[in-house]
Enzyme design. Structure first.
Site, PDB file in Angstrom:
ATOM      1  N   GLU A 193     -13.798   1.452  -5.201  1.00  0.00           N
ATOM      2  CA  GLU A 193     -14.988   0.711  -5.659  1.00  0.00           C
ATOM      3  C   GLU A 193     -16.241   1.114  -4.892  1.00  0.00           C
ATOM      4  OE1 GLU A 193     -12.239  -0.547  -4.520  1.00  0.00           O
ATOM      5  OE2 GLU A 193     -12.557  -1.905  -2.824  1.00  0.00           O
ATOM      6  N   HIS A 252     -10.503   2.446  -1.073  1.00  0.00           N
ATOM      7  CA  HIS A 252     -11.380   1.512  -1.794  1.00  0.00           C
ATOM      8  C   HIS A 252     -12.252   2.309  -2.764  1.00  0.00           C
ATOM      9  CE1 HIS A 252     -10.579  -2.115   0.595  1.00  0.00           C
ATOM     10  NE2 HIS A 252     -10.461  -1.301   1.618  1.00  0.00           N
ATOM     11  N   CYS A 297      -5.990  -1.139  -1.270  1.00  0.00           N
ATOM     12  CA  CYS A 297      -5.792  -1.236   0.173  1.00  0.00           C
ATOM     13  C   CYS A 297      -4.703  -2.267   0.501  1.00  0.00           C
ATOM     14  CB  CYS A 297      -7.113  -1.537   0.864  1.00  0.00           C
ATOM     15  SG  CYS A 297      -7.081  -1.119   2.604  1.00  0.00           S
TER      16      CYS A 297
END
Ligand code: GLN
Length: 514
Positions: free
Chosen positions: A494, A492, A373
């Protein structure tokens, strides 16, 4: 009819109720039950998106774009499920809707009160989640500590449900060790259970958070004073990895005790596969990764990044050491000790120049780097500067060429809560990114207001980086081809990684680092 598990906390906050809920749920999942976690937060923010992550912890983003409490990270990572926005209640959400209903005249003629209006609103929301998800079990984690003013009405709603429906209450507390007498002390637990009982609730299980497993005398005392059988006094000792907690609970038959009271079906599966991954996770350190952000002490702002790195490591049979490093503090020699660098998401101008120094170092020295990001935006600015452009981001409000600009559609937005580009978006990808994901279409979650201005792409590609993923016109991925690993994403990834299903981008990054 769903069955209910309530998880409350005593003594102090930060005991890891979310991990406890996720671990109990993990075991119950092995009985082929549909378990839906719900988290109730006491604060008046409508969602945590407007809070400082360096104080409150990471803002977690769900597929549907809702910004939620970071405990949803545990739920998704442990249970391999996709959470939804209405699984997170906040006092902000509850009051907002009660007040809106009052203005709309829904309670016409009535005096609107905490009980029954606020408690009914809570129960209605819990029941709605149970219904839409066709849950067998809803596990409701009540944030904060019993006795807090702000979670009282959640406890009252829980009390009412416990009277009406099949339920199980897990109370989590701290059992401190007193060095001077060499004893585990149970008095704080006893007091917190009294507090719970004042709210009309009786625990079915007490989970004691402590350094070492609870000793016999602590178990006896808790059982006696808190009215739970000894087998339902559960130890939650310090562990090397949070992923060991379901295994720890399994040994103490936690799910069996819940199953007995709630009359649940027999266990179908064991958690051997989970156990294997956990073993890998605890193995020797294969790679040292620096997450270069901005830091305060005891920071949880990049929790999901750390976890996704560990998942990727476990899939490669190795453990990962992930260090939070303040980009502004790290020296070149210290950087050299790392096998790879992550530039995580972020906001504001502080620390950006230092992060770009780190990016430059990785780009020039062929060190694996993953930009997330803000990390990708800074990769682009760093590249632009390399091409002689006086580049900056519109977010910084300074002179210069804004190669990172406000997203189309963001200009007219004035309210700051829940208005970023949020949630899941699909990108069409090429290049190495396509190979990494093994697909031309990649879906990841987002949380940002700014974006690479597509106008500069042609100019930027005169340098080393290539744009290898787009959502419509919007750049989603950048990469450098002849580099061990240099990938940035506007997303993102994750937020889409679990121990059993690591995220492909993190996996590729860790493989490069190894
Ligand atoms: N501050 C940047 C933006 O709003 C990046 C946000 C982030 O990293 N999540 O676009």
């Amino acid at each position: 009819m769903p069955k209910w598990i309530f998880v409350t906390g005593g003594v102090l906050s930060g005991l890891g109720k979310g991990l406890i809920s996720a671990s109990v749920s993990k075991l119950l999942q092995q009985r082929d039950l549909n378990i839906v976690p719900v988290k109730c937060d006491g604060y008046l923010n409508v969602d945590p998106g407007t809070m400082n992550p360096h104080e409150h912890g990471e803002v977690y983003v769900l597929e549907d774009g809702t910004e939620v409490d970071m405990d949803f990270g545990h739920y998704e990572r442990f249970l391999d499920i996709e959470g939804r926005g209405d699984w997170n209640l906040t006092s902000g959400k509850i009051f907002q809707s009660v007040i809106n209903k009052e203005r709309e005249g829904e309670y016409l003629g009535e005096t609107v009160q905490m009980i029954p209006h606020v408690t009914d609103e809570i129960k209605k929301r819990w029941e709605k989640v149970a219904g839409t998800e066709e849950a067998d079990i809803v596990i409701v984690e009540i944030g904060g500590t019993v006795g807090d003013m702000e979670n009282q009405f959640y406890l009252e709603a829980a009390r009412q449900i416990c009277n009406e429906e099949e339920s199980f209450l897990i109370h989590t507390t701290l059992v401190p060790y007193l060095e001077t007498t060499g004893e585990q002390k149970t008095k704080p637990t006893q007091h917190s259970v009294k507090k719970l009982q004042e709210a009309g609730l009786d625990p079915d299980m007490v989970v004691g958070r402590s350094k070492k497993p609870l000793d016999e005398s602590a178990v006896e005392k808790i059982s006696l004073f808190c009215d739970v059988p000894e087998k339902a006094v559960v130890s939650d000792p310090n562990l090397e990895s949070v992923y060991q907690l379901p295994l720890e609970f399994d040994e103490q038959n936690v799910d069996e005790i819940v199953a007995e009271k709630l009359d649940l079906p027999e266990r179908e599966n064991n958690i051997a596969e989970w156990e294997n991954r956990v073993q890998n996770l605890l193995g020797e350190t294969g790679a040292k990764i620096a997450i270069c952000g901005k830091y305060t002490e005891m920071d949880d702002s990049y929790a999901s990044v750390e976890e996704a790195l560990k998942h990727a490591g476990a899939a490669s049979n190795t453990s990962i050491q992930a260090d939070n490093i303040d980009a502004a503090e790290i020296t070149a020699e210290e950087l050299e000790e790392y096998d790879g660098i992550v530039i995580p998401g972020g906001f504001g101008k502080r620390g950006v120049e230092a992060k770009m120094e780190v990016i430059k170092y990785c780009r020039e020295n062929n060190v694996p780097i993953l930009g997330l990001c803000y990390g990708m935006q800074l990769m682009v600015i760093e590249q632009a500067r390399g091409l002689g452009i006086d580049a900056s981001s519109e977010e910084w409000g300074q002179d210069g060429v804004n190669v990172i600009a406000e997203l189309p559609g963001q200009k007219d937005i004035e309210e700051l809560g829940g208005t970023m580009r949020l949630g899941e978006f699909e990108a069409e990808v090429t290049g190495e990114v396509k190979d990494i994901y093994g697909s031309e279409k990649v879906s990841e979650r987002h949380r940002h207001r700014y974006e690479v201005d597509p106008e500069y792409i042609e100019k930027l590609e005169e340098g080393e980086i290539r744009f290898s993923g787009f959502h419509g016109d919007l750049p989603e991925f950048v990469e450098i081809k002849d580099h061990k690993f240099f990938v940035g994403t506007q997303a993102h990834p994750e937020f889409k990684s679990s121990l059993q299903n690591p995220n492909p981008l993190y996996k590729a990054f860790i493989e490069a680092c190894l």
